[in-house]
Scaffold this active site. Structure first.
Site, mmCIF file in Angstrom:
data_model
loop_
_atom_site.group_PDB
_atom_site.id
_atom_site.type_symbol
_atom_site.label_atom_id
_atom_site.label_comp_id
_atom_site.label_asym_id
_atom_site.label_seq_id
_atom_site.Cartn_x
_atom_site.Cartn_y
_atom_site.Cartn_z
ATOM 1 N N GLY A 8 0.787 -1.240 0.000
ATOM 2 C CA GLY A 8 0.000 0.000 0.000
ATOM 3 C C GLY A 8 0.813 1.281 0.000
ATOM 4 O O GLY A 8 0.352 2.287 0.545
ATOM 5 N N SER A 9 1.998 1.267 -0.650
ATOM 6 C CA SER A 9 2.805 2.496 -0.588
ATOM 7 C C SER A 9 2.173 3.631 -1.398
ATOM 8 O O SER A 9 2.204 4.784 -0.965
ATOM 9 C CB SER A 9 4.249 2.240 -1.006
ATOM 10 N N SER A 10 1.575 3.339 -2.554
ATOM 11 C CA SER A 10 0.997 4.454 -3.333
ATOM 12 C C SER A 10 -0.276 4.967 -2.660
ATOM 13 O O SER A 10 -0.583 6.160 -2.725
ATOM 14 C CB SER A 10 0.752 4.069 -4.791
ATOM 15 N N ASP A 27 -7.021 -0.075 0.069
ATOM 16 C CA ASP A 27 -5.697 0.361 0.525
ATOM 17 C C ASP A 27 -5.744 1.778 1.095
ATOM 18 O O ASP A 27 -5.150 2.053 2.148
ATOM 19 C CB ASP A 27 -4.691 0.318 -0.635
HETATM 20 C C1 MEV Z 1 -4.151 -4.288 -3.730
HETATM 21 O O1 MEV Z 1 -3.556 -4.054 -2.445
HETATM 22 C C2 MEV Z 1 -5.435 -5.017 -3.572
HETATM 23 C C3 MEV Z 1 -6.256 -5.315 -4.820
HETATM 24 O O2 MEV Z 1 -7.459 -5.922 -4.349
HETATM 25 C C4 MEV Z 1 -6.570 -4.095 -5.639
HETATM 26 C C5 MEV Z 1 -7.544 -3.147 -4.951
HETATM 27 O O3 MEV Z 1 -8.293 -3.534 -4.066
HETATM 28 O O4 MEV Z 1 -7.572 -1.977 -5.388
HETATM 29 C C6 MEV Z 1 -5.557 -6.331 -5.711
#
Ligand code: MEV
Length: 316
Positions: free
Chosen positions: A87-89, A132
């Site tokens: 979740g860095s971005s 995120d």
């Molecule tokens: C990314 O951390 C998680 C995903 O489910 C994408 C999202 O929820 O936006 C793959």
């Protein structure tokens, strides 16, 4: 205020990634790795004291578009590995939203920050869920599309045909180890890969339904502090994500290496590379097992605060 400081945590997903994109349930937990940022007015757009091109920074560009004041000088320092599913971005977007609000004397309402940061992520990736950004904004633990209890609901977000309610959850003291493959993987293409599979194959939709059921069971385990069954569900979730095509040899290696010492383990985040997470009461053994297979492990602290702002740098 001449300069605003903000920080926001990264996260890992215990259960439900990818399925959450389609409005299904998911559970994410904030970790003690943060994105630190300071923002001040400037004559030109700058990042870390160097002139920068705003077009190369879609998250920042989206949020800046919501404010009259342009340009700004941004200093950032992330303790969250990038492209790693942690979740860095999202943390960058959350911290920047908060810092811009503080600088412009706007409300620091956490729901508004979470929503603005989600829009910035969506603008940048063209797809995805608010998981995120919500985990980073709120901190601690959150569940999506799970609670019907009004007092637990933090905020609701919808985009196109999908809607998510985001609720707070209490996470009992549990020990998690993150293992990073060191391989960067962008979220957008992996989400797109799953979408294509789902649109072309009924089987993929069934897998997503199965992940959804596992996540609902998982929340019950978290509530009753049942690490044994929670671990089993995590490992099952990993297998289903592998079937969806988002695991990799490196991730499978780290998951398998940790399983003898863990209640369960799975990739976390978009997959393709990035990191895995293990639930364990033998964290040192899990760390050793991950290192021995070429991964970079660290034990995470949970129960961490979400976004915060200050008038001075938090960093020493
Ligand atoms: C990314 O951390 C998680 C995903 O489910 C994408 C999202 O929820 O936006 C793959």
């Amino acid at each position: 205020m001449n300069e605003a400081f903000a920080s926001a945590p990264g996260k890992f997903v215990i259960l439900g990634e990818h399925a959450v994109v389609y409005g299904k349930p998911a559970i994410a937990i904030a970790i003690d790795r943060r994105f630190y940022m300071s923002v001040k007015k400037s004559n030109e757009f700058m990042i870390n004291n160097e002139a920068a091109d705003i077009r190369q920074n879609p998250h920042l560009r989206y949020i800046l578009g919501n404010y009259d004041m342009m340009p700004v000088s941004v200093n950032m320092d992330s303790r969250i590995p990038t492209g790693s599913g942690l979740g860095s971005s999202a943390a960058l977007s959350v911290a920047f939203s908060a810092a811009m609000r503080a600088l412009n004397n706007r409300s620091l309402n956490v729901a508004d920050i979470a929503k603005e940061a989600f829009e910035a992520e969506y603008f940048s990736q063209g797809r995805g869920s608010p998981m995120d950004t919500s985990a980073s904004a709120h901190g601690y633990g959150i569940a999506l599309n799970m609670s019907k209890e009004k007092e637990d609901i933090l905020w609701n977000i919808s985009k196109n045909e999908h809607a998510w309610n985001v609720s707070r959850i209490d996470v009992p003291k549990m020990t998690f180890v993150i293992g990073c493959t060191g391989i960067r993987a962008a979220t957008g293409p992996l989400v797109e890969k799953v979408r294509k599979y789902k649109d072309s194959n009924r089987f993929a939709s069934d897998i997503i339904e199965e992940i959804s059921g596992i996540t609902v069971e998982g929340l019950k385990c978290i509530r009753s502090n049942d690490v044994v069954n929670l671990g089993k569900l995590m490992t099952k979730n990993h297998k289903l994500l592998s079937i969806l095509g988002v695991s990799s040899d490196e991730l499978n290696k780290l998951v398998n290496a940790s399983l003898p010492y863990a209640y369960g383990a799975k990739l976390t985040g978009a997959g393709g590379g990035g990191c895995m997470v293990a639930l364990t009461d033998q964290p040192d053994k899990v760390c050793e097992a991950i290192s021995s297979r070429g991964g970079a492990p660290f034990i995470v602290k949970t129960g961490v605060e979400g976004v915060r702002t200050s008038e001075k740098s938090e960093q020493k």
